[in-house]
Design a protein around this motif. Structure first.
Motif, mmCIF file in Angstrom:
data_model
loop_
_atom_site.group_PDB
_atom_site.id
_atom_site.type_symbol
_atom_site.label_atom_id
_atom_site.label_comp_id
_atom_site.label_asym_id
_atom_site.label_seq_id
_atom_site.Cartn_x
_atom_site.Cartn_y
_atom_site.Cartn_z
ATOM 1 N N SER A 103 0.739 -1.028 0.013
ATOM 2 C CA SER A 103 -0.086 0.338 -0.199
ATOM 3 C C SER A 103 0.603 1.362 0.372
ATOM 4 N N ASP A 104 -0.016 2.470 -0.852
ATOM 5 C CA ASP A 104 0.666 3.353 -0.345
ATOM 6 C C ASP A 104 0.302 4.676 0.205
ATOM 7 N N HIS A 105 0.642 4.923 1.315
ATOM 8 C CA HIS A 105 -0.280 5.249 2.219
ATOM 9 C C HIS A 105 0.091 6.998 2.320
ATOM 10 N N ASP A 106 0.673 7.218 1.451
ATOM 11 C CA ASP A 106 1.174 8.735 1.820
ATOM 12 C C ASP A 106 2.346 9.040 2.102
ATOM 13 N N VAL A 107 2.499 9.262 3.340
ATOM 14 C CA VAL A 107 3.833 9.038 4.503
ATOM 15 C C VAL A 107 4.339 8.074 4.783
ATOM 16 N N SER A 108 3.910 7.301 3.968
ATOM 17 C CA SER A 108 4.892 6.086 3.609
ATOM 18 C C SER A 108 4.764 4.881 2.360
ATOM 19 N N GLU A 109 5.281 4.142 1.603
ATOM 20 C CA GLU A 109 5.330 3.044 1.263
ATOM 21 C C GLU A 109 5.664 1.384 1.931
ATOM 22 N N ALA A 110 4.456 0.487 2.104
ATOM 23 C CA ALA A 110 5.057 -0.292 2.827
ATOM 24 C C ALA A 110 4.067 -1.691 2.316
ATOM 25 N N LEU A 111 4.658 -3.042 3.127
ATOM 26 C CA LEU A 111 4.445 -3.964 2.407
ATOM 27 C C LEU A 111 3.807 -4.629 3.759
ATOM 28 N N TYR A 112 2.992 -5.825 3.106
ATOM 29 C CA TYR A 112 2.556 -6.637 4.603
ATOM 30 C C TYR A 112 2.300 -8.233 4.356
ATOM 31 N N LEU A 113 2.743 -8.698 5.451
ATOM 32 C CA LEU A 113 2.444 -10.116 5.626
ATOM 33 C C LEU A 113 3.098 -10.989 6.479
ATOM 34 N N ARG A 127 8.691 8.081 3.662
ATOM 35 C CA ARG A 127 8.297 9.417 2.748
ATOM 36 C C ARG A 127 9.099 10.395 3.287
ATOM 37 N N ILE A 128 9.513 11.549 3.171
ATOM 38 C CA ILE A 128 10.512 12.636 3.765
ATOM 39 C C ILE A 128 8.814 13.742 4.788
ATOM 40 N N PRO A 129 9.325 13.841 6.040
ATOM 41 C CA PRO A 129 8.734 14.656 6.764
ATOM 42 C C PRO A 129 7.334 15.648 5.659
ATOM 43 N N GLU A 130 8.682 16.005 4.983
ATOM 44 C CA GLU A 130 8.516 18.193 4.456
ATOM 45 C C GLU A 130 7.185 17.455 3.047
ATOM 46 N N GLU A 131 7.684 15.759 3.217
ATOM 47 C CA GLU A 131 5.544 15.759 2.391
ATOM 48 C C GLU A 131 4.275 15.175 2.718
ATOM 49 N N TRP A 132 5.539 15.196 4.016
ATOM 50 C CA TRP A 132 3.878 14.710 4.549
ATOM 51 C C TRP A 132 2.528 15.596 4.639
ATOM 52 N N THR A 133 1.255 15.719 4.618
ATOM 53 C CA THR A 133 0.591 16.229 5.072
ATOM 54 C C THR A 133 -0.044 16.576 5.970
ATOM 55 N N TRP A 134 -0.705 17.731 6.235
ATOM 56 C CA TRP A 134 -0.710 17.818 8.463
ATOM 57 C C TRP A 134 -1.887 18.826 8.147
ATOM 58 N N THR A 135 -3.397 19.264 9.120
ATOM 59 C CA THR A 135 -4.470 19.704 9.109
ATOM 60 C C THR A 135 -4.140 20.366 9.999
ATOM 61 N N GLY A 136 -3.471 21.153 10.575
ATOM 62 C CA GLY A 136 -3.672 21.526 11.870
ATOM 63 C C GLY A 136 -2.681 20.297 12.991
ATOM 64 N N ASP A 137 -3.352 19.999 13.838
ATOM 65 C CA ASP A 137 -2.347 18.706 14.917
ATOM 66 C C ASP A 137 -3.145 17.270 14.171
ATOM 67 N N GLN A 138 -3.637 17.014 12.927
ATOM 68 C CA GLN A 138 -3.076 15.974 11.901
ATOM 69 C C GLN A 138 -2.883 15.405 11.045
ATOM 70 N N VAL A 139 -2.314 14.236 10.631
ATOM 71 C CA VAL A 139 -2.055 14.171 9.722
ATOM 72 C C VAL A 139 -2.502 13.432 8.875
ATOM 73 N N TYR A 140 -1.980 13.899 7.202
ATOM 74 C CA TYR A 140 -3.385 12.544 6.867
ATOM 75 C C TYR A 140 -2.851 11.929 5.774
ATOM 76 N N ASP A 147 2.713 1.914 -6.217
ATOM 77 C CA ASP A 147 3.523 2.312 -7.227
ATOM 78 C C ASP A 147 4.975 1.491 -7.917
ATOM 79 N N PHE A 148 4.498 -0.382 -7.799
ATOM 80 C CA PHE A 148 5.584 -0.432 -7.909
ATOM 81 C C PHE A 148 6.898 -0.654 -8.888
ATOM 82 N N LYS A 149 6.121 0.273 -10.334
ATOM 83 C CA LYS A 149 7.160 0.546 -11.740
ATOM 84 C C LYS A 149 7.686 1.477 -11.138
#
Length: 278
Positions: A103-113, A127-140, A147-149
Motif C-alpha cells: 500500500s501507499d499511505h502517502d506518508v510511507s510505502e509499505a508491504l504486509y506479510l 517519505r520525507i516529513p516535508e512531503e507529509w500533509t498536516w491539517t492542524g495537528d492531524q496528519v493525512y 506504484d511498483f514501477k
C-alpha cells in the motif's frame, strides 16, 4: 530516523509468541532478513546490526494459534532506511515466491506479510516529513495501491538481509475499546494524530505519523488472548520523560504499574503488556 530517537517515545523492541521456534527462526532469518543475536531453548533475539535488537520471539509451553478474534497484535512494523532498501526486499520476496500485500499511505510505502503463526508484519519506508500533509495537528494518511514501477527503479545490488540501521517503526494493536485505549496511551505520553473511520486511531510523539496504531476491527469488547496463544508477548517503549510523572498519571486512571530497574512495566486496558525503559 529522528522520530526513533530521544526525546521521542518510540517503540524500540517487540517480542512475539510463536508455536514452533525452529520454523520461525527459518522464516525471520531467510525471508525477513534478521540475524540471530542470542538463542536459548525457548527464545531467540534477532538483530540487524550485530549488537542491538528490535525483535525477539518466544515459544511458550503449549503455544497454539486460535481462530478467535482477540485483542493484541495487528502488526509490528519494520522501518527501513530508504526506498532502495524497500525495493531490494521486494525483489528478494518475489524471488523467494513470498506473497505480500502492498500500500501507499502517502506518508510511507509499505508491504504486509504474515509469519507462519499469522503474526502480522509491515515492512515500510517513510517519505520525507516535508512531503507529509498536516491539517492542524492531524496528519493525512491513505491506503492506495503501491506504484511498483516507480519504486522498483530504486532497486540495486544484492539482497543481504535487513540493513543495519533498520528500526522498529511502529506497532499496531487490536484493542477492546478505543476511548479507554486513548485515555491510557495519552496518560502514557502520546497524542492522537489521526482518527481513521471511527474504529481506529493513530498516536505519536514528536509529530511522527504514528508510533502506535489502535483499532477495534476485531470487535468492540474483543476478549484478551490466552497467555500461550501466539501473538504479542510485549513491546518496549523508549522513555525520555520522568517516569514518576508518567507512573502517577497511569496510577490516576487505574492502570497497573510495576517498577523495574530501568523503568517500569504496565498493561493497557486490552491486556497489551508494555515495558517502558529509560
Amino acid at each position: 530516523m529522528r522520530y526513533h530517537e530521544k526525546p521521542n517515545m518510540y517503540v524500540k523492541h517487540v517480542e512475539i509468541k510463536v508455536a514452533d521456534l525452529d520454523r520461525s527462526i527459518k522464516y525471520y532469518t531467510e525471508i525477513i532478513g534478521f540475524q540471530i543475536l542470542q538463542q536459548t531453548a525457548d527464545r531467540v533475539v534477532f538483530t540487524t546490526d550485530g549488537q542491538s535488537s528490535i525483535l525477539s520471539i518466544v515459544q511458550p509451553e503449549g503455544a497454539y494459534q486460535s481462530p478467535q478474534k482477540t485483542t493484541g497484535l495487528y502488526h509490528f512494523a519494520i522501518l527501513l532506511p530508504s526506498r532502495k532498501d524497500l525495493a531490494n526486499i521486494i525483489r528478494h520476496l518475489q524471488q523467494r515466491g513470498i506473497y505480500f500485500g502492498a500500500s501507499d499511505h502517502d506518508v510511507s510505502e509499505a508491504l504486509y506479510l504474515r509469519d507462519p503463526d499469522n503474526n502480522g508484519i509491515e515492512i515500510y519506508a517513510d517519505r520525507i516529513p516535508e512531503e507529509w500533509t498536516w491539517t492542524g495537528d492531524q496528519v493525512y494518511m491513505k491506503t492506495e495501491p503501491l506504484d511498483f514501477k516507480d519504486l522498483m527503479q530504486n532497486a540495486q545490488g544484492e539482497w543481504n538481509g535487513l540493513p543495519a540501521k533498520t528500526v522498529m517503526g511502529h506497532i499496531h494493536l487490536h484493542v477492546a475499546n478505543l476511548e479507554k485505549a486513548k485515555e491510557f496511551y495519552t496518560a502514557l505520553g502520546y497524542r492522537v494524530v489521526l482518527r481513521y473511520g471511527g474504529k481506529a486511531l493513530f498516536i505519536s510523539t514528536g509529530d511522527y505519523h504514528h508510533h502506535i496504531g489502535l483499532n477495534t476491527w476485531n470487535g468492540e469488547d474483543a476478549p484478551q488472548p490466552a497467555s500461550n496463544q501466539v501473538g504479542l508477548q510485549s513491546f518496549t517503549v523508549q522513555l525520555d520523560e520522568s517516569d514518576e510523572t508518567i507512573m502517577k498519571r497511569l496510577a490516576f486512571i487505574g492502570a497497573p504499574v510495576e517498577q523495574i530497574e530501568n523503568g517500569f512495566i504496565t498493561v493497557d486496558p486490552s491486556g497489551n503488556r508494555i515495558i517502558v525503559e529509560k
